[in-house]
Design a protein around this motif. Structure first.
Motif, PDB file in Angstrom:
ATOM      1  N   VAL A  91       1.084  -1.119  -0.069  1.00  0.00           N
ATOM      2  CA  VAL A  91      -0.008  -0.021  -0.092  1.00  0.00           C
ATOM      3  C   VAL A  91       1.129   1.065   0.011  1.00  0.00           C
ATOM      4  N   ASN A  92       1.733   1.100   0.885  1.00  0.00           N
ATOM      5  CA  ASN A  92       2.683   2.593   0.925  1.00  0.00           C
ATOM      6  C   ASN A  92       3.442   2.703  -0.246  1.00  0.00           C
ATOM      7  N   GLU A  93       3.962   1.547  -0.816  1.00  0.00           N
ATOM      8  CA  GLU A  93       4.813   1.725  -2.123  1.00  0.00           C
ATOM      9  C   GLU A  93       3.678   2.339  -3.257  1.00  0.00           C
ATOM     10  N   VAL A  94       2.648   1.768  -3.384  1.00  0.00           N
ATOM     11  CA  VAL A  94       1.777   2.302  -4.377  1.00  0.00           C
ATOM     12  C   VAL A  94       1.261   3.644  -4.132  1.00  0.00           C
ATOM     13  N   GLN A  95       1.285   3.968  -3.110  1.00  0.00           N
ATOM     14  CA  GLN A  95       0.715   5.572  -2.759  1.00  0.00           C
ATOM     15  C   GLN A  95       1.901   6.383  -3.123  1.00  0.00           C
ATOM     16  N   THR A  96       3.097   6.011  -2.668  1.00  0.00           N
ATOM     17  CA  THR A  96       4.450   6.711  -2.898  1.00  0.00           C
ATOM     18  C   THR A  96       4.467   7.049  -4.574  1.00  0.00           C
TER      19      THR A  96
END
Length: 258
Positions: A250-255
């Protein structure tokens, strides 16, 4: 499957026909009572290699199972095949899980704990997994996602299954949720749906970084990632590790979207 089983005593000779449930049995401390597993049961690596292989999840070796004389066989409705399970039920106590959601998976763990006399361990595991998912912060707003499990032909995850449920938990809105189970998807259909995110699973097809380019050609605007399929599809004790992994995705996608 419309059947009930009765156990007069705690099972001492267990066969597991599903990889994620095999790992669960070991993590509940039942390693010495497991006599048979499938060729796909790869975790925990150092322990399963000493167990007898009883075939695959969809082709059982009945002669080997007969030699093992199990007093409990544990399977799953989706991963195993009905004819094989029915044949085993004629001789043995066969308990089947049927899992679509996280709640189903947690209930399965508690039931396995009751059947095997490991209620305390199962309850602790269930609570740990529940707490982990309560802390998971999904993508906001949800992002239209296609999750692929096979190549040549392309097959994606549709609705009404466990992977679809975990996608939803993570804020990944399944672009093919209106289709049943695991539909075949043409390149044209993928382009038509135009997902913002494409996830390529490491199993059952072993997608690698080298496959990203072919999807990028079809959907140049999409973010494309190879993900650990076990974290999205294994509904046993591996779920204890899933929230941290899903949060990382999730964090990687949002970044990447910023």
């Amino acid at each position: 499957m419309g059947r009930q089983i009765e156990l007069q005593q705690l099972p001492q000779r267990i066969i597991s026909l599903v990889p994620s449930q095999t790992e669960l049995l070991f993590d509940l401390g039942l390693g010495d009572r497991i006599v048979g597993v499938t060729k796909f049961c790869i975790h925990p690596k150092e322990q399963v290699k000493y167990k007898t292989i009883v075939g695959g999840t969809k082709n059982f070796k009945f002669d080997i199972i007969d030699q093992l004389q199990p007093d409990l066989i544990i399977g799953n409705k989706e991963e195993n095949y009905k004819e094989g399970i029915e044949q085993l039920q004629e001789k043995y106590r066969v308990w089947m899980s049927d899992i679509y959601t996280l709640a189903d998976a947690l209930q399965m763990m508690l039931q396995v704990g009751r059947m095997t006399g490991t209620e305390t361990q199962a309850a602790a595991l269930e609570q740990s997994i529940r707490s982990g998912f309560q802390r998971l912060q999904p993508v906001q707003p949800p992002i239209k996602t296609a999750y692929f499990i096979w190549r040549q032909p392309y097959m994606a995850v549709g609705g009404n299954n466990f992977i679809n449920h975990l996608l939803q938990q993570s804020g990944f809105e399944n672009a093919f949720a209106d289709l049943e189970r695991y539909p075949e998807i043409t390149p044209e259909r993928l382009q038509q749906v135009d997902p913002q995110l494409i996830l390529l699973s490491s199993e059952p097809y072993p997608f690698k970084e080298k496959h990203i380019s072919e999807f990028q050609e079809l959907c140049p605007q999409a973010t494309i990632k190879v993900v650990d399929g076990e974290m999205f599809s294994w509904y046993g004790s591996r779920l204890a590790k899933a929230p941290a992994y899903l949060q990382q995705v999730v964090n990687e996608v949002q970044t990447q979207r910023v």
